[in-house]
Scaffold this active site. Structure first.
Site, PDB file in Angstrom:
ATOM      1  N   SER A  86      38.696  43.635  34.025  1.00 59.84           N
ATOM      2  CA  SER A  86      38.284  43.353  35.401  1.00 59.84           C
ATOM      3  C   SER A  86      39.464  43.542  36.362  1.00 59.84           C
ATOM      4  O   SER A  86      40.100  44.595  36.355  1.00 59.84           O
ATOM      5  CB  SER A  86      37.704  41.931  35.475  1.00 59.84           C
ATOM      6  OG  SER A  86      37.031  41.721  36.689  1.00 59.84           O
ATOM      7  N   ASP A 115      31.573  45.120  34.654  1.00 64.61           N
ATOM      8  CA  ASP A 115      32.795  44.348  34.444  1.00 64.61           C
ATOM      9  C   ASP A 115      33.096  44.047  32.974  1.00 64.61           C
ATOM     10  O   ASP A 115      32.280  43.462  32.264  1.00 64.61           O
ATOM     11  CB  ASP A 115      32.644  43.027  35.207  1.00 64.61           C
ATOM     12  CG  ASP A 115      33.968  42.366  35.501  1.00 64.61           C
ATOM     13  OD1 ASP A 115      34.777  42.252  34.574  1.00 64.61           O
ATOM     14  OD2 ASP A 115      34.177  41.978  36.653  1.00 64.61           O
TER      15      ASP A 115
END
Length: 537
Positions: free
Chosen positions: A74, A287
């Protein structure tokens, strides 16, 4: 050679903190390298009596350290990718600072105003407008002057590891009797990049930053690892299809028996994905932090594959930078209503995904002094020390001063980490660093216990910065600059989202309801923002 793997956890807008840590860390390595090179030039000139040269500084530690793996998820994945680019290119400015502190702020508006607007947005695919984030990525990946060789404190074969959540997943058949098989799906994906021409053991995909298609591929994967579910647009990266067989080898490696022999077994077989076109595999990704938010185990596995001897002798360290470490709630609820159980169900699935990630067992079987953790720490507050902490980690998008604070705090915490924590116990120094420190170097840099001041460790990376960084103070902003303006921008964004759902734009009822509740909604948003940002107003 002492090896380092750096794992960078997901952090939403608190990636500015991780960027500050990495900025100070590489700066410290650069300063130390300059000191070593001066000594080495004297050694080359006077190999038999260099200690007698008045310019030779015996207090400079001369052991070798290299960053071997940069692993990120992320926001941590973005920082890992930017660190990889900085190591591989010549630049006259800090890419980490520019992308994480400046972000998309310019004379046309702030980052949050752009993320809540629609300018540059061709299609509504997420709660936020990702166009400004894509512009930051474009800025980072353009005009690259690629180095012929990396700085000496980076391994020439340094790996960039980015975790992603593969929404379709890769399916594997586990054979059973009577010609039947059971299919499992692996959604926790990752990409392992290494610069073209690197040659060593391991599992990786070559990338040449001088080639535009390679840069575009890395940029898309970097955006993929940080595609916050629903909040930011899902991505569609494309990788070479040969990577699928490598990935299968990684998931199901040869089994080594008790006597060191390779034990054959029938490995699960990859079900060919339907999205393979020619030599490319295309998939939809979001993500990486959804499944593997702290990729220290994965980084450890790659480090072990690359250099099993150093791993076995524990001549390495894994540093994890985690802006939002998990903390157990003080109060344990015993409610069994649907909402409470639903929250626990999501938490249970998420925790299980994190627990089962690759490499954790290998990591915990090693000595604890091979693992180090850098967390946000600040003496002046008992609350969240990060300015980006409020609003579920999104507060950093609101103000540049918030990101600036966290970047400087990252630098401060890294300085303290290098000076007081990141060391090898004195009895293990020669074994792990392959050299005996000079007495003057030991006296200058020895790490002492905070309470007794007793020497107990020798630094892995000595810090030659002369200035002691002071803790940054929380920035103060006017209520109208964040609460009022952001609340209005959020209302505008909600209108855009509703309009995108109501494509005919003729449903008078939806429009009437929006007008009716707009005032109530604005007040509710302003109240929430004011409470969340009370430390900064």
């Amino acid at each position: 050679m002492f090896k380092i793997c750096i794992a960078m956890a997901g952090a939403v807008s608190a990636g500015a903190y991780t960027a500050g840590v990495m900025d100070y860390l590489t700066e410290a390595l650069s300063l130390w390298q300059a000191k070593k090179e001066k000594n080495l030039s004297i050694q080359a000139r006077r190999p038999n009596d260099y200690f007698e040269d008045p310019e030779y500084d015996a207090s400079v530690p001369m052991h070798e350290v290299q960053i071997e793996v940069l692993a990120g998820s992320s926001a941590g994945g973005i920082t890992a990718s930017l660190s990889f680019i900085e190591a591989n290119t010549h630049r006259n400015h800090s890419l980490l600072y520019d992308c994480w502190v400046n972000m998309a702020d310019d004379n046309k508006g702030s980052t949050i105003q752009k993320m809540l607007g629609s300018e540059g947005e061709n299609e509504i695919n997420s709660l936020f407008n990702v166009a400004p984030i894509e512009q930051i990525a474009d800025r980072a990946f353009e005009n690259m002057e690629v180095r012929e060789t990396l700085p000496p404190y980076f391994s020439p074969n340094v790996d960039l590891l980015l975790t992603v959540t593969n929404l379709e997943g890769l399916k594997y058949e586990i054979p059973f009797g009577n010609e039947r098989s059971y299919v499992i799906t692996q959604n926790a994906g990752f990409m392992d990049y290494r610069r073209k021409g690197a040659s060593t053991k391991g599992f990786f995909s070559e990338i040449d930053l001088r080639v535009q298609s390679d840069r575009e591929s890395l940029k898309e994967m970097t955006l993929s690892t940080a595609a916050y579910p629903i909040g930011l647009k899902a991505r569609q990266p494309s990788i070479h299809a040969k990577y699928l067989s490598q990935y299968t080898d990684f998931l199901f490696p040869p089994y080594v028996g008790a006597n060191g022999e390779i034990v054959p077994y029938q490995r699960p077989k990859l079900v060919p994905p339907k999205t393979v076109q020619g030599d490319k595999y295309n998939f939809r990704a979001i993500d990486g932090g959804l499944i593997n938010n702290e990729p220290f185990g994965l980084g450890g596995v790659v480090l072990q594959q690359k250099d099993p001897e150093s791993y076995k002798k524990e001549k390495y360290a894994i540093i994890m930078i985690d802006p939002f470490p998990y903390q157990e709630k003080k109060e344990i609820e015993s409610k069994v209503d649907m909402i409470s159980i639903g929250k626990l169900l999501f938490s249970a699935l998420r925790n299980h995904a994190f627990f089962s990630q690759s490499g954790i067992q290998d990591i915990i079987l090693t000595q604890f002094n091979t693992r180090f953790l850098i967390l946000p720490s600040k003496k002046e507050t008992n609350d969240d020390p990060l300015a980006a902490g409020p609003i579920f980690g999104f507060a950093g998008f609101l103000q540049k001063s918030f990101r600036q604070h966290d970047y400087e705090l990252g630098r401060k915490n890294c300085q303290d980490f290098l000076r007081y924590h990141f060391g090898i116990e004195l009895g293990q120094v020669k074994k792990k660093l392959e050299s005996e420190p000079h007495a003057s170097a030991m006296e200058r840099f020895v790490i002492r216990k905070m309470d007794t001041k007793e020497p107990y460790a020798y630094p892995i990376i000595p810090d030659f910065h002369e200035e002691v960084i002071t803790e940054p103070k929380f920035p103060k902003v006017k209520e109208t600059e964040v609460v009022d303006e952001v609340a209005q921008a959020m209302i505008s964004r909600i209108k855009i989202l509703i309009k995108s759902i109501d494509k005919t734009s003729t449903r008078w009822l939806v429009k009437a309801e929006m007008l009716l509740f707009q005032s109530i909604l604005r007040k509710a948003i302003k109240k929430y923002l004011k409470e969340a940002l009370k430390n900064f107003i």
